[in-house]
Design a protein around this motif. Structure first.
Motif, PDB file in Angstrom:
ATOM      1  N   PRO A 418       0.806  -1.245   0.000  1.00 31.91           N
ATOM      2  CA  PRO A 418       0.000   0.000   0.000  1.00 31.91           C
ATOM      3  C   PRO A 418       0.821   1.268   0.000  1.00 31.91           C
ATOM      4  O   PRO A 418       0.315   2.342  -0.332  1.00 31.91           O
ATOM      5  CB  PRO A 418      -0.830  -0.131   1.283  1.00 31.91           C
ATOM      6  CG  PRO A 418      -0.102  -1.116   2.131  1.00 31.91           C
ATOM      7  CD  PRO A 418       0.580  -2.067   1.198  1.00 31.91           C
ATOM      8  N   ASP A 419       2.101   1.221   0.362  1.00 29.60           N
ATOM      9  CA  ASP A 419       2.895   2.447   0.372  1.00 29.60           C
ATOM     10  C   ASP A 419       3.572   2.719  -0.965  1.00 29.60           C
ATOM     11  O   ASP A 419       4.321   3.679  -1.099  1.00 29.60           O
ATOM     12  CB  ASP A 419       3.955   2.363   1.471  1.00 29.60           C
ATOM     13  CG  ASP A 419       4.876   1.174   1.273  1.00 29.60           C
ATOM     14  OD1 ASP A 419       4.442   0.200   0.614  1.00 29.60           O
ATOM     15  OD2 ASP A 419       6.031   1.224   1.763  1.00 29.60           O
ATOM     16  N   VAL A 420       3.333   1.824  -1.938  1.00 28.52           N
ATOM     17  CA  VAL A 420       3.986   1.983  -3.252  1.00 28.52           C
ATOM     18  C   VAL A 420       3.016   2.529  -4.292  1.00 28.52           C
ATOM     19  O   VAL A 420       3.336   3.429  -5.063  1.00 28.52           O
ATOM     20  CB  VAL A 420       4.594   0.646  -3.716  1.00 28.52           C
ATOM     21  CG1 VAL A 420       5.163   0.775  -5.128  1.00 28.52           C
ATOM     22  CG2 VAL A 420       5.671   0.192  -2.756  1.00 28.52           C
ATOM     23  N   VAL A 421       1.802   2.001  -4.316  1.00 26.53           N
ATOM     24  CA  VAL A 421       0.873   2.347  -5.392  1.00 26.53           C
ATOM     25  C   VAL A 421      -0.546   2.350  -4.828  1.00 26.53           C
ATOM     26  O   VAL A 421      -0.818   1.677  -3.821  1.00 26.53           O
ATOM     27  CB  VAL A 421       1.015   1.349  -6.563  1.00 26.53           C
ATOM     28  CG1 VAL A 421       0.571  -0.045  -6.148  1.00 26.53           C
ATOM     29  CG2 VAL A 421       0.236   1.816  -7.797  1.00 26.53           C
ATOM     30  N   ALA A 422      -1.429   3.133  -5.453  1.00 27.77           N
ATOM     31  CA  ALA A 422      -2.831   3.167  -5.035  1.00 27.77           C
ATOM     32  C   ALA A 422      -3.687   3.389  -6.266  1.00 27.77           C
ATOM     33  O   ALA A 422      -3.240   3.948  -7.281  1.00 27.77           O
ATOM     34  CB  ALA A 422      -3.057   4.278  -4.019  1.00 27.77           C
ATOM     35  N   VAL A 423      -4.934   2.921  -6.160  1.00 28.79           N
ATOM     36  CA  VAL A 423      -5.913   3.185  -7.217  1.00 28.79           C
ATOM     37  C   VAL A 423      -6.396   4.636  -7.053  1.00 28.79           C
ATOM     38  O   VAL A 423      -6.616   5.101  -5.931  1.00 28.79           O
ATOM     39  CB  VAL A 423      -7.091   2.216  -7.119  1.00 28.79           C
ATOM     40  CG1 VAL A 423      -8.175   2.569  -8.145  1.00 28.79           C
ATOM     41  CG2 VAL A 423      -6.625   0.790  -7.333  1.00 28.79           C
ATOM     42  N   HIS A 457      -7.935  -0.007 -12.083  1.00 31.87           N
ATOM     43  CA  HIS A 457      -7.319   1.106 -12.802  1.00 31.87           C
ATOM     44  C   HIS A 457      -8.143   2.353 -12.549  1.00 31.87           C
ATOM     45  O   HIS A 457      -9.302   2.236 -12.155  1.00 31.87           O
ATOM     46  CB  HIS A 457      -7.235   0.805 -14.299  1.00 31.87           C
ATOM     47  CG  HIS A 457      -8.523   0.320 -14.888  1.00 31.87           C
ATOM     48  ND1 HIS A 457      -9.597   1.128 -15.129  1.00 31.87           N
ATOM     49  CD2 HIS A 457      -8.927  -0.924 -15.235  1.00 31.87           C
ATOM     50  CE1 HIS A 457     -10.603   0.423 -15.629  1.00 31.87           C
ATOM     51  NE2 HIS A 457     -10.230  -0.839 -15.697  1.00 31.87           N
ATOM     52  N   PRO A 458      -7.665   3.576 -12.791  1.00 29.01           N
ATOM     53  CA  PRO A 458      -6.253   3.910 -13.083  1.00 29.01           C
ATOM     54  C   PRO A 458      -5.445   3.924 -11.793  1.00 29.01           C
ATOM     55  O   PRO A 458      -6.006   3.925 -10.708  1.00 29.01           O
ATOM     56  CB  PRO A 458      -6.359   5.312 -13.681  1.00 29.01           C
ATOM     57  CG  PRO A 458      -7.595   5.874 -13.060  1.00 29.01           C
ATOM     58  CD  PRO A 458      -8.551   4.734 -12.807  1.00 29.01           C
ATOM     59  N   LEU A 459      -4.098   3.948 -11.929  1.00 22.43           N
ATOM     60  CA  LEU A 459      -3.218   3.824 -10.775  1.00 22.43           C
ATOM     61  C   LEU A 459      -2.387   5.095 -10.578  1.00 22.43           C
ATOM     62  O   LEU A 459      -2.108   5.827 -11.531  1.00 22.43           O
ATOM     63  CB  LEU A 459      -2.272   2.631 -10.953  1.00 22.43           C
ATOM     64  CG  LEU A 459      -2.928   1.253 -11.076  1.00 22.43           C
ATOM     65  CD1 LEU A 459      -1.853   0.201 -11.264  1.00 22.43           C
ATOM     66  CD2 LEU A 459      -3.768   0.930  -9.852  1.00 22.43           C
ATOM     67  N   SER A 460      -1.971   5.284  -9.324  1.00 27.58           N
ATOM     68  CA  SER A 460      -1.080   6.396  -8.986  1.00 27.58           C
ATOM     69  C   SER A 460       0.080   5.855  -8.169  1.00 27.58           C
ATOM     70  O   SER A 460      -0.145   5.190  -7.137  1.00 27.58           O
ATOM     71  CB  SER A 460      -1.840   7.455  -8.177  1.00 27.58           C
ATOM     72  OG  SER A 460      -0.955   8.440  -7.719  1.00 27.58           O
ATOM     73  N   ILE A 461       1.294   6.067  -8.642  1.00 24.22           N
ATOM     74  CA  ILE A 461       2.481   5.637  -7.898  1.00 24.22           C
ATOM     75  C   ILE A 461       2.734   6.672  -6.805  1.00 24.22           C
ATOM     76  O   ILE A 461       2.791   7.872  -7.060  1.00 24.22           O
ATOM     77  CB  ILE A 461       3.688   5.508  -8.846  1.00 24.22           C
ATOM     78  CG1 ILE A 461       3.384   4.489  -9.939  1.00 24.22           C
ATOM     79  CG2 ILE A 461       4.950   5.125  -8.089  1.00 24.22           C
ATOM     80  CD1 ILE A 461       4.443   4.403 -11.019  1.00 24.22           C
ATOM     81  N   LEU A 462       2.885   6.182  -5.561  1.00 23.49           N
ATOM     82  CA  LEU A 462       2.928   7.093  -4.421  1.00 23.49           C
ATOM     83  C   LEU A 462       4.290   7.755  -4.235  1.00 23.49           C
ATOM     84  O   LEU A 462       4.371   8.890  -3.796  1.00 23.49           O
ATOM     85  CB  LEU A 462       2.530   6.344  -3.144  1.00 23.49           C
ATOM     86  CG  LEU A 462       1.128   5.721  -3.181  1.00 23.49           C
ATOM     87  CD1 LEU A 462       0.864   4.958  -1.895  1.00 23.49           C
ATOM     88  CD2 LEU A 462       0.067   6.783  -3.384  1.00 23.49           C
TER      89      LEU A 462
END
Length: 1930
Positions: A418-423, A457-462
């Motif tokens: 969860p600390d790497v990527v999120a929808v 999708h879509p994704l956001s890199i944190l």
């Protein structure tokens, strides 16, 4: 490539709440005016800056938005506000254009292309800002989207931008109508400042057309761009998603055009949820494909660079920069994915290591290179800063982006983290709220890259992708990158219009940078592109220009070292062409060694060594070997030669092929072609070049030497120089010569080292007296060989004596007798071989003999005896003589004689270098070391400044207190100075000006006392920086301030003798430098002289400014500062027609562009020049007469109109810039067109020669185009002959008659002449005496004015009330001031504010609310132009509205509108236009002659307000001096106290026509009043006691305003006749004399008061009002000097009076001339002050109003100059100045007596006559008031006409400039008047004529439409019930 819409405003000036950048400070110049088409096509000259060259420009009249390049077609498409342009890429010439705006539109309405949509909101004319400009080559389209119609798009034709290719929606309905939805029209952002990007995508599988990717900032409800009208209509949310892919298939179904094209059930969009839009304000920077051209099957992605704005109100929130990626189908058959399936975004972070302050969070511009993404970020600032925002360049790897995306999808679906990527939960689309592990799914590489339908999708890199800045600089706005050789070349645009080029090496370190100014002050657009057809060119856009820039200007480097050392990746050295070029410009550059790049370094430049490097001129050489190294191709087989210059060449050859190091052979040039040896030199250096294929490619030097020249060059050290030279030389002792071959020497011992040479060993010799015979020993070394040789001693100048050998190491110079006429002379001693004068023994260290002459240079004893220290044996005996052998030692000298000391004063701290000049001031320093004193203070002599006997310089010691004493010098005896040296304490009080620009150069003046003292003065700013160019007087120091570092106050230290600062607390404020924003016009004729207007800020600190032009300019020109924002400069002349940079020098300092310096982007050369303004020099205009004739005939008396032909030019000259003259007469220019000038002359032309040149002048350019020949007709000649014949006959008859009468007349004439001469002599003597006395008095008066409080000016408010309400003011003074004056202890009184307009509005409190509301509403009505004009006209039409009422109304209106003078001026102008229309129909010359209408009085008041500062600052002093002079002159003689008539006057009616002798009496008066105790007062013995009191009061109270004086009736005068007797002196008492039944007023003569009598004046408690005012006394009962002169009424006269009447009273008229002559200078000074223009304060109001009159005359076809002259005279001199001249009490607080009033009437009449144009018809019966100044009137008229012409020639004022001036005048005197009182008074008129005003309002359509009559009724209703009641109460 996609680019974001700039939106019309430059990027840096945009205020986009959701855009990617904040507003930038307004540095840019104003946008250029729209240019005509020919100027758009003008190709501007190239501008170079080191390594960049601007090749072409295209100026856009409106702000630019976007551009697109079509490389295949060689076309550039440019989109600007309301315009589209198609340009050729090579030279940016215009090929086609289209207008796309403005249109009627509303952001709340649907596009009109929706037929079913209606709109109730008003549509306004709206500019169209381009948002998308994209090329679709596959379909031959240009996609153009604008901000109008909700972001509507058009498809235009590629190759012809003016044509629409596809009409959408279709114009004509096809078989099946196309249904159009708002989402198909609302494509781009619909606001100028909202961002939009677009990108044409290749077609997806199964579709025939392209697709359009659009990113648009949300502008709907809730955003900062939504109209603030409480409307909830939002056409944006549903129809315009933030990101969408739309169909662009123009050949298919038009019903799908611009739809979200995936399938009917699924939209290809990414939309932020309505509730999340506040947190996700997206601003788009750029959209691009990468890689742009992938190989088949390889992936290609679309990228979006965007920013997410910081959240409002959250201080911790930062803007985020994002990079989003979307997958495209692989290949032509690939499937199209839904946009949100592949959408993934990651943050980009550009940060250094210095914490948060080094974080650059806002993305500005991006540029994709092959492997790296270059991006410019800026650090957002909380508020707009005065300089550009800090910015940085960072580089991100696409490989890192790919790795981060794959890792993120893995972390979402395979191993959730969860600390790497999120929808993205903020997006409407998506399949799940969070990442979750998908069981049993193996993700393929394509799924890791692009996602899939079954994944979230879509994704956001944190975690953002981080990079450190490669380069930092403020104000970066755009980036473009190219890879060249081993370098990365980065081009950076800036917000100030510059283009920066930096070269980065492989380690990303900056190795070089260059800058060029593209468009000064215009921000560079964030997208820049290289020419697809030629990457050597870069296209960029500024806010108003499209520019094509060559990426490198290599030709500026002349040598290989400069070229390669510049570290410019594009530039290299083309070896065989010997020039610096781009690689493609060098022949065979692809082959090795032909082209040397920057990466190879300067060490690879071609070099050459010549063997042998040194050549003996006497030796033969077979040839030369050349060693050639560096980067050169093999020279084998090429045509080669050795080039020695001067067309001397020899054959060269290379034996075989080689690289790197090559050997060549070359024949030496023939001996007869050797260059000559320079004089006094034994060698010559020769430059030789290797010439290949006609070019010298490499060069080297070699030396030719000649040993035999050494003896000639160095005759006194021939042997030593020969053996120590760098050449292989040998010394032959026998031949005494230097040779290069030792075998040429004879067999004698020859030295081999310079130490072995025969030489003189120098020894010290005592000085010898002149003329004495001495024997001088000379020691030698190595001289055994010469012992047998005969030698001579040579002392130069043919002084030769015999030398005798003592032994082999010594000789004697026998019987040497040397003479000198100088004090001392040194003779060089050398030994030479006898009979061989050119051969000397070496003297490596020259030996000298000093010869002295006692008789020379020693004028006194001390100097003579002091020579003993020099070894001179002199003695003093009346003069200085040689001391004999038997004479005793010299004794003491006379006492010191001090002739002068300087300076004469110094500070108490000491340290002053006191210089003492004199005689016998000591023989040596030790004599006076402790012998110099100033009183009891020692002065320490300085050793290095002491001159024996003549001068002592000593440093004074400190003194305890101020004193002065003589200077004493004690040298066994004491000498004293005649002058005294004073110790004083210098003081400083103030400095002016106290502010100046931090660039320095301000001349400041420090005021103080005793500032001239001492020898050394320093003025230091901030205690360190010296103020230069010091000049000082006793009371002031003037110096030039150095530059400062920061805008701040700094202390100013005045330091004497390097001691401490003089206390004064002086502070100088360094302010921000003046800024030059723009210059116009930017073109000048090559002769110069055109007025260039310089606009900017802070010019109030400019003391002097000059303008210079680089390279081609002639002498710099001096400019004139008009105000704080405007300067005018005549353009300098130029040497040629070209464009050149302009320099300005402000306060002597070169003006520098602070923005550029702050950005640290300028080259040193460019920074030194500073200004980036350019001036285009064009050829001088050429003129000719219409038929090109050189002679034009003209008959005198006929009107003359000239038609002048003008050659076409591009200067754009205005009408006022032309001057046409015929001889010295100006030709009035009527018409100016592009090709023709019409001018006419109304006055008569006449000249003795009959020929006048016709000259036309533009600036400094003068051209004589023809000659005017004056001549009459044949008829006139015949008539003239007949008339002459008749006259001749009559003359003969008349001559006989005349001769007989003339004898009789001559006798009478001679008698009269004697009387006239006697009378003239008396008058002349009287004038001379009077003038001399008055000048003395006026000089004293002027000094008194300076010492006292100065001129007693009335305050502005009193000036206004007295001028506006003259009768009221006098009534108020009589009613309020005079009775209520209370005297204070000093006998003065104070003026109370008496005018109602200056006090409170006195109404009962109960009525105040309604009254104030009513007055407020009435005030708003008066501020309505339509109401006020109708109101004034309605009142003026009423017959009972008298002239007095009109004047009163005008003055009340002026007071009421005083705070809005610009509005008042506009009303006055409109009313004047009506008045002019009425006058023009009757007799225009009568206009403004009287003040009979409201507007005429308004004009009077307007002039009074506008001219007040001129009156106070320029005219006040000469006017006051004239008044004082009149008063002084009147008081010189007797004045009758009852009739007021005086001996000296200017007015005949007030002339005392009696010869009453009056003697002056000087009285010693004591009076405790007005700040003084006692004075000597001058009075006349004929003065009454009241007159004496008035003179005493004037003497005591001259420094106090008149209103505060006691009155004569308030004081008693007492005469102390003796110590015991005193008398109260009165005009009438028991001792008064009675004559002819009348009492005579007592005078000083009556009381027999002697010269120097003592009088005391004191205030009386009870007034003696029995007499009243003296001038009001009954003449039947009293008289003063003369009895009434009516002889008929009084036949009986006393004997004394009848005797006096025998003299004709007219004889005393000469006294008028006497008085006039005495006052003439003061009157001239006054008239010159009124009729002159001050450079620093030009009369702006006069210029503005006169231009208005000229404009009105021109509109009505009134061309008569007399009419215009009359209008101007009636509006200023007669309307304002005459009023002031007659009423000085309006301006000054003074007493205007009736007599002064009479004199001022004469002066005012002279002024009126001077302004008149009608000739004065004067004769013997004319009144003296007109005759008196008849002689001066013509000269005054010339001054008036010159004044009018100077006003006409002034630079015209724009409405904005005049309004600014008027606003400043309003601000200056705000709150001076009670406008409510004025409003209430105006309302009384409104109430009186209410029905008539209502009728006029009803009849006026505009008033009816705006319902002004109802508002007026409201005012009446509010006021009606209260006003009379309240006023009655009040």
């Amino acid at each position: 490539m996609a680019r974001r819409a700039a939106g019309g405003a430059p990027r840096s000036a945009r205020a986009a709440a959701t855009g990617p950048r904040p507003p930038r400070p307004p540095f840019r110049a104003p946008p250029p005016c729209p240019l005509p088409l020919p100027l758009l096509l003008l190709l501007l000259g190239a501008a170079r800056a080191g390594a960049l060259e601007i090749q072409r420009r295209f100026p856009s009249p409106t702000p630019t938005n976007n551009f697109a390049l079509d490389g295949a077609a060689g076309t550039v498409y440019l989109a600007a506000v309301n315009r589209l342009y198609q340009l050729s890429s090579a030279n940016l010439s215009l090929e086609a254009e289209a207008a796309v705006g403005p249109v009627a539109d509303s952001p709340l309405c649907h596009a009109p292309q929706l037929p079913q949509a209606s709109c109730e909101h008003p549509r306004r004319l709206t500019d169209n800002y381009n948002k998308i400009l994209q090329l679709d080559p596959g379909q031959g389209l240009v996609v153009v989207c604008g901000s109008i119609y909700q972001g509507f798009c058009q498809l235009r034709r590629r190759g012809n931008i003016s044509a629409v290719a596809v009409h959408f929606p279709p114009a004509a309905p096809p078989a099946e109508p196309v249904t159009v939805f708002p989402s198909m029209l609302n494509v781009a952002a619909n606001h100028p400042n909202a961002s939009t990007v677009g990108l044409v995508l290749p077609p997806a599988a199964g579709t025939g057309g392209s697709r359009l990717l659009v990113g648009a900032t949300y502008t709907g409800y809730g955003s900062a761009f939504f109209p603030r009208n409480r409307s909830l209509e939002d056409h944006r949310f549903e129809n315009t998603p933030e990101i969408a892919i739309r169909s662009l298939d123009a050949r298919g179904d038009l019903a799908k055009l611009f739809t979200f094209d995936l399938n009917p059930s699924d939209d290809n969009i990414l939309k932020i949820k309505q509730g999340a839009k506040e947190q996700h304000k997206l601003g788009f920077v750029r959209a691009f494909l990468h890689p742009p051209d992938p190989p088949p099957g390889a992936p290609s992605y679309a990228y979006l660079a965007l920013t997410s704005e910081a959240r409002a109100g959250d201080k911790e929130s930062q803007a985020r920069s994002l990079l989003a990626r979307i997958c495209l189908p692989r290949g032509a058959g690939g499937d199209a994915k839904k946009l949100t399936e592949s959408y993934i975004q990651l943050g980009l972070q550009c940060a250094g290591g210095a914490g948060r302050g080094d974080l650059y969070s806002r993305l500005v511009s991006v540029f994709p290179a092959r492997e790296l993404l270059f991006a410019v970020f800026e650090r957002p600032q909380g508020a707009p800063a005065p300089r550009a925002a800090p910015a940085a360049l960072c580089a991100f790897s696409f490989a890192d982006v790919q790795a981060a995306i794959r890792a993120a999808r893995t972390a979402c679906f395979v191993e959730p983290a969860p600390d790497v990527v999120a929808v993205l939960d903020s997006v409407v689309q998506g399949t799940g709220p969070a990442c979750e592990r998908k069981r049993n799914i193996q993700l393929q590489p394509e799924q890791l890259d692009c996602g899939a339908a079954h994944l979230q999708h879509p994704l956001s890199i944190l975690q953002p992708l981080k990079a450190t800045p490669v380069f930092r600089a403020p104000g970066l706005s755009s980036v473009a990158v190219a890879s060249v050789s081993n370098y990365t070349v980065v081009f950076l645009g800036t917000a100030s219009g510059r283009l920066l080029k930096i070269n980065l090496n492989e380690s990303m370190q900056v190795v070089s940078r260059r800058v060029v100014t593209v468009a000064y002050g215009e921000p560079v657009h964030h997208v820049m592109q290289f020419d697809p057809a030629d990457p050597g060119y870069l296209y960029l856009m500024t806010s108003h220009q499209m520019v094509r820039v060559k990426v490198a200007a290599c030709a500026v480097h002349a040598t290989c070292g400069d070229c390669v050392g510049a570290a410019d990746a594009y530039c290299g050295w083309c070896a065989l062409e010997t020039r610096c070029t781009l690689q493609q410009d060098c022949a065979n550059s692809s082959q090795q060694h032909f082209w040397t790049s920057a990466s190879e370094g300067p060490g690879r430049c071609p070099t050459m060594t010549v063997l042998p490097a040194e050549i003996d001129v006497r030796q033969e050489y077979p040839g030369m070997i050349l060693q050639i190294s560096g980067s050169l191709p093999s020279l084998s087989g090429m045509e080669m030669a050795c080039d020695y210059g001067n067309n001397i060449r020899t054959v060269a050859r290379v034996p075989g092929p080689a690289f790197g190091h090559q050997i060549a052979y070359c024949n030496l040039l023939p001996k007869d072609q050797f260059p000559p040896f320079p004089p006094h030199q034994d060698h010559v250096t020769v430059e030789m070049s290797v010439r290949v294929n006609g070019r010298n490619i490499v060069r080297a030097n070699f030396t030719i030497y000649d040993c035999s020249r050494i003896g000639q060059v160095y005759p006194h050290t021939a042997c030593t120089s020969c053996l120590s030279t760098q050449w292989p030389c040998f010394w032959c002792t026998q031949q005494h010569t230097c040779v290069s071959n030792q075998s040429r020497c004879e067999a004698s011992p020859n030295p081999t080292s310079s130490r072995d040479c025969p030489q003189i060993l120098p020894s010290a010799l005592a000085p010898m007296p002149t003329g004495s015979s001495q024997t001088i020993p000379v020691r030698l070394a190595n001289a055994a060989f010469f012992q047998s040789a005969a030698l001579e001693c040579n002392f130069g100048q043919e002084e030769i004596f015999e030398a005798v050998w003592v032994n082999d190491s010594a000789v004697l110079c026998n019987h040497v007798v040397l003479h000198t006429t100088q004090k001392s002379q040194v003779f060089p001693l050398s030994l030479q071989l006898k009979g061989r004068p050119a051969r000397f023994l070496d003297s490596p260290d020259p030996m000298t003999v000093e010869v002295y002459n006692c008789a020379m240079g020693s004028p006194d004893c001390s100097q003579c005896l002091g020579r003993e220290d020099l070894g001179h044996l002199c003695v003093w005996s009346d003069s200085c003589r040689l001391r004999g052998p038997l004479q005793p030692l010299p004794g003491a000298c006379p006492a010191p004689e001090i002739r002068a000391i300087e300076p004469l004063s110094g500070p108490l701290d000491g340290g002053t270098l006191l210089t003492i000049h004199g005689r016998n001031l000591g023989r040596r320093l030790s004599d006076v070391a402790h012998g110099v004193w100033i009183g009891g203070v020692a002065c320490e002599p300085l050793a290095d400044r002491y001159t024996v006997s003549e001068e002592i310089v000593c440093a004074t010691g400190p003194a305890a207190g101020a004193f002065s004493d003589v200077v004493t010098v004690n040298v066994s005896k004491e000498g004293k100075s005649r002058e005294r040296f004073s110790y004083v304490l210098p003081l400083v009080h103030s400095l002016e000006p106290a502010v100046g620009p931090k660039a320095g150069g301000t001349r400041i003046t420090i005021h103080g006392s005793d500032l001239h003292v001492g020898s050394e003065l320093q003025v230091l700013l901030n205690n360190t920086e010296p103020c230069t160019e010091l000049m000082r007087t006793e009371t002031s120091i003037t110096c030039t301030v150095p530059g400062g570092t920061l805008p701040a106050p700094v202390p100013v230290c005045v330091r004497f003798e390097h001691r401490g600062c003089v206390r004064g607390n002086l502070t100088f404020w360094y302010m921000r430098n003046p800024v030059i924003i723009a210059i116009s016009p930017r073109r000048s004729p090559v002769s110069g002289g055109r007025t260039i207007t310089v606009a900017g800020e802070r010019f109030h600190m400019v003391q002097n400014v000059s303008m210079a032009v680089h390279h081609i300019g002639r002498q710099p020109t001096l400019c004139k500062v008009l105000n704080s924002t405007l300067i005018t400069c005549p353009s300098p002349g130029a040497l040629s027609n070209a464009s050149a940079p302009v320099d300005f020098f402000i306060n002597g300092r070169a003006y520098t562009d602070e923005v550029a310096v702050a950005e640290e982007l300028l080259d040193s050369e460019e920074a030194q020049r500073g200004s980036r303004f350019r001036l285009d020099y064009l050829p001088d205009p050429q003129f000719s007469t219409a038929k090109r004739e050189k002679w034009i005939k003209h008959h005198p008396g006929e009107p003359l109109t000239l038609v002048i032909h003008k050659e076409q030019d591009s200067l754009g000259l205005e009408r006022h810039e032309y001057r046409v003259k015929i001889g010295q007469v100006a030709c009035d220019i009527q018409i100016v067109s592009e090709r023709v000038i019409h001018c006419s002359v109304n006055e008569s032309l006449g000249t003795a020669e009959g020929q006048l040149p016709i000259t036309i002048q533009v600036g400094n350019f003068n051209q004589t185009i023809a000659t005017l020949q004056l001549g009459g007709s044949e008829t006139a000649i015949i008539v003239s002959i007949v008339i002459c014949s008749v006259l001749l006959l009559l003359s003969v008859v008349a001559l006989f008659v005349f001769c007989t009468k003339s004898r009789r007349a001559e006798r009478y004439w001679q008698k009269t002449l004697l009387q006239m001469e006697e009378m003239e002599s008396q008058i002349r003597e009287e004038i001379r005496k009077g003038f001399a006395e008055l000048q003395t008095d006026m000089t004293d008066l002027t000094k008194e004015l300076n010492r006292s409080q100065g001129i007693p000016f009335l305050e502005y408010k009193h000036f206004v009330t007295r001028t506006f309400f003259p009768k009221c003011s006098s009534l108020y003074e009589e009613r309020y001031i005079l009775p209520s004056q209370t005297l204070n202890s000093q006998g003065s009184s104070s003026v109370q504010e008496t005018h109602p307009l200056l006090g409170e509005w006195k109404i009962p409190e109960s009525c105040r609310p309604n009254m104030e509301e009513g007055i407020g509403l009435f005030s708003s009505l008066l501020n309505n132009k339509h109401f006020l004009i109708v109101f004034v006209h309605a009142l003026e039409q009423q017959k009972d509205f008298a002239v007095r009422d009109r004047c009163s109304l005008a003055s009340l209106l002026t007071i009421a509108l005083h705070g809005k003078l610009e509005y008042y001026t506009s009303i006055m102008k409109e009313l004047l236009v009506d008045l002019i229309d009425a006058s023009a129909a009757k007799n225009p010359k009568l206009m403004l002659r009287r003040t009979e209408s409201v507007v005429e009085k308004m004009l009077t008041n307007w002039m009074s307000i506008c001219m007040y500062s001129c009156l106070r600052e320029t005219v006040g002093e000469p006017f006051f001096l004239l008044l004082c002079a009149i008063k002084q002159q009147i008081n010189k003689g007797s004045i009758d106290a009852i009739t007021g008539k005086a001996r000296y006057t200017l007015n005949e009616e007030w002339l005392l026509r009696e010869n009453i002798e009056a003697k002056p009496r000087n009285l010693n008066v004591s009076f405790q009043g007005c700040g003084m105790d006692s004075l000597s007062v001058r009075a006349m013995d004929t003065d009454t006691l009241t007159q004496v009191k008035e003179k005493i009061l004037e003497a005591f109270c001259k420094n106090v305003p008149y209103s505060q004086w006691p009155r004569a009736e308030d004081v008693d005068l007492e005469w102390f006749a003796s110590s015991t007797q005193s008398y109260i002196l009165r005009d009438l008492d028991d001792t008064s004399v009675v004559e002819d039944g009348r009492k005579k007023l007592n005078t000083l003569a009556h009381y027999k008061i002697p010269e120097g009598a003592s009088l005391a004046m004191s205030l009386t408690d009870k007034k003696d009002n029995t007499l009243g005012r003296v001038k009001d006394l009954d003449t039947e009962k009293y008289f003063h000097l003369v009895l009434p002169t009516d002889e008929l009424a009084e036949p009986k006269k006393s004997h004394r009076q009848s005797h006096r009447k025998k003299v004709l009273p007219e004889i005393y008229l000469t006294r008028l001339l006497s008085t006039k002559g005495t006052l003439q200078k003061f009157l001239d000074d006054l008239f010159k002050a009124i009729l002159s223009i001050r450079e620093d304060k030009p009369p702006l109001a006069v210029k503005y109003f006169f231009d208005f009159l000229e404009e009105q005359a021109e509109k009505r076809g009134i061309s008569d100059p007399d009419t215009l002259h009359i209008w101007k005279t009636n509006s200023l001199p007669l309307r304002f100045w005459v009023n002031i001249l007659k009423n000085p009490q309006f301006v000054f607080d003074i007493d205007k007596t009736d007599h002064i009033d009479a004199c001022l009437s004469v002066i005012a009449q002279a002024f009126i006559d001077a302004c008149s144009i009608s000739d004065l018809q004067l004769g013997k019966d004319s009144p003296t008031n007109k005759l008196l100044y008849a002689k001066e009137i013509p000269e005054y008229r010339k001054i008036v006409q010159r004044y009018y012409k100077q006003i006409h020639d002034m630079t015209p004022l724009s409405e904005q400039e005049m309004n600014a001036h008027l606003a400043e005048e309003s601000r200056k005197y705000q709150n001076e008047f009670n406008t409510n009182v004025a409003m209430a008074e105006i309302y009384k008129y409104a109430k009186r004529y209410r029905p008539q005003i209502m009728a006029a309002l009803e009849a006026n359509p505009t008033a009816r439409r705006t319902q002004l009559q109802h508002k007026f009724e409201q005012v009446v209703a509010l006021m009606e019930d209260n006003i009379y009641e309240c006023y009655s109460e009040a």
